[in-house]
Motif scaffolding. Sequence first.
Motif, PDB file in Angstrom:
ATOM      1  N   VAL A 130       0.857  -1.182   0.000  1.00  0.00           N
ATOM      2  CA  VAL A 130       0.000   0.000   0.000  1.00  0.00           C
ATOM      3  C   VAL A 130       0.897   1.237   0.000  1.00  0.00           C
ATOM      4  O   VAL A 130       1.862   1.317   0.751  1.00  0.00           O
ATOM      5  N   GLY A 131       0.574   2.174  -0.877  1.00  0.00           N
ATOM      6  CA  GLY A 131       1.358   3.400  -0.996  1.00  0.00           C
ATOM      7  C   GLY A 131       2.386   3.364  -2.116  1.00  0.00           C
ATOM      8  O   GLY A 131       2.914   4.404  -2.503  1.00  0.00           O
ATOM      9  N   THR A 141      -3.578   1.028  -3.509  1.00  0.00           N
ATOM     10  CA  THR A 141      -4.375   1.484  -2.373  1.00  0.00           C
ATOM     11  C   THR A 141      -4.782   0.347  -1.432  1.00  0.00           C
ATOM     12  O   THR A 141      -5.181   0.588  -0.305  1.00  0.00           O
ATOM     13  N   LYS A 142      -4.699  -0.891  -1.908  1.00  0.00           N
ATOM     14  CA  LYS A 142      -5.012  -2.052  -1.079  1.00  0.00           C
ATOM     15  C   LYS A 142      -4.315  -3.259  -1.697  1.00  0.00           C
ATOM     16  O   LYS A 142      -4.292  -3.410  -2.916  1.00  0.00           O
ATOM     17  N   THR A 143      -3.735  -4.112  -0.875  1.00  0.00           N
ATOM     18  CA  THR A 143      -3.080  -5.316  -1.374  1.00  0.00           C
ATOM     19  C   THR A 143      -3.884  -6.554  -0.984  1.00  0.00           C
ATOM     20  O   THR A 143      -4.854  -6.466  -0.254  1.00  0.00           O
ATOM     21  N   GLY A 144      -3.451  -7.694  -1.507  1.00  0.00           N
ATOM     22  CA  GLY A 144      -4.123  -8.952  -1.215  1.00  0.00           C
ATOM     23  C   GLY A 144      -4.824  -9.489  -2.448  1.00  0.00           C
ATOM     24  O   GLY A 144      -4.671  -8.975  -3.555  1.00  0.00           O
ATOM     25  N   CYS A 172      -6.154  -0.442  -6.953  1.00  0.00           N
ATOM     26  CA  CYS A 172      -5.188   0.554  -7.405  1.00  0.00           C
ATOM     27  C   CYS A 172      -5.942   1.657  -8.138  1.00  0.00           C
ATOM     28  O   CYS A 172      -7.072   1.470  -8.579  1.00  0.00           O
ATOM     29  N   THR A 173      -5.287   2.784  -8.288  1.00  0.00           N
ATOM     30  CA  THR A 173      -5.790   3.859  -9.129  1.00  0.00           C
ATOM     31  C   THR A 173      -4.704   4.183 -10.137  1.00  0.00           C
ATOM     32  O   THR A 173      -3.560   4.428  -9.758  1.00  0.00           O
ATOM     33  N   ALA A 174      -5.062   4.174 -11.413  1.00  0.00           N
ATOM     34  CA  ALA A 174      -4.099   4.443 -12.481  1.00  0.00           C
ATOM     35  C   ALA A 174      -4.380   5.791 -13.124  1.00  0.00           C
ATOM     36  O   ALA A 174      -5.530   6.109 -13.425  1.00  0.00           O
ATOM     37  N   ILE A 175      -3.336   6.567 -13.313  1.00  0.00           N
ATOM     38  CA  ILE A 175      -3.388   7.790 -14.088  1.00  0.00           C
ATOM     39  C   ILE A 175      -2.477   7.528 -15.277  1.00  0.00           C
ATOM     40  O   ILE A 175      -1.275   7.317 -15.098  1.00  0.00           O
ATOM     41  N   THR A 233      -1.216 -10.876  -4.708  1.00  0.00           N
ATOM     42  CA  THR A 233      -0.542 -12.103  -4.264  1.00  0.00           C
ATOM     43  C   THR A 233      -0.114 -12.955  -5.459  1.00  0.00           C
ATOM     44  O   THR A 233       0.556 -13.964  -5.296  1.00  0.00           O
ATOM     45  N   GLY A 234      -0.526 -12.549  -6.643  1.00  0.00           N
ATOM     46  CA  GLY A 234      -0.110 -13.190  -7.896  1.00  0.00           C
ATOM     47  C   GLY A 234       0.582 -12.156  -8.763  1.00  0.00           C
ATOM     48  O   GLY A 234       0.633 -10.975  -8.439  1.00  0.00           O
TER      49      GLY A 234
END
Length: 172
Positions: free
Chosen positions: A51-52, A106-109, A114-117, A142-143
């Motif tokens: 994250v980040g 923004t979150k893993t697992g 994610c947010t893409a620009i 995780t993949g």
Amino acid sequence: MPNNPMYGSNKFDAKVGQRLYTEAGTSREHENSTDAADLATYTIPADTLSVGDIVRIKVFATVIDSNSTDTLTPILKFGGTAIATGAALDVADDDIVFAEADVHVTKTGSSGTCTAIAEIRTDALGAVHVIGQTALTSMDTTGGLAVVLNVDWSAAHADNEVRIDTFSVELV
């Protein structure tokens, strides 16, 4: 020994500017086909992202040869999702395709987000500069996550050739 960043014991910059993948001068091409093809591809290894993190992508390609009014459509993808789709353009010899993106984790697992620009630019006559934001859901960190520049010609012709010049993926 006390923690001293001069001796590498500080983890502050462990991922700053980490190059995950780069290529240049491979001369790999997509030609004479209407089948869309992944001209540039790299898979981010499983469990690499936190994250980040920001995944920075840059791609540069050149139209080596083109036939008549056949068009080329570039698509930049992250984790199987299009994050920028260029217009189908009647490209000419030596036109360029440039794509870049920042993908913010923004979150893993297994159900990461994610947010893409991202943007795609070309110097073709009548070119359109495409820029946009994409919310990416169900990104399984995780993949492996594929980063891809996909290209598609509107007609199959021996003179329809596009070449990858540079491709890089960084973790910043």
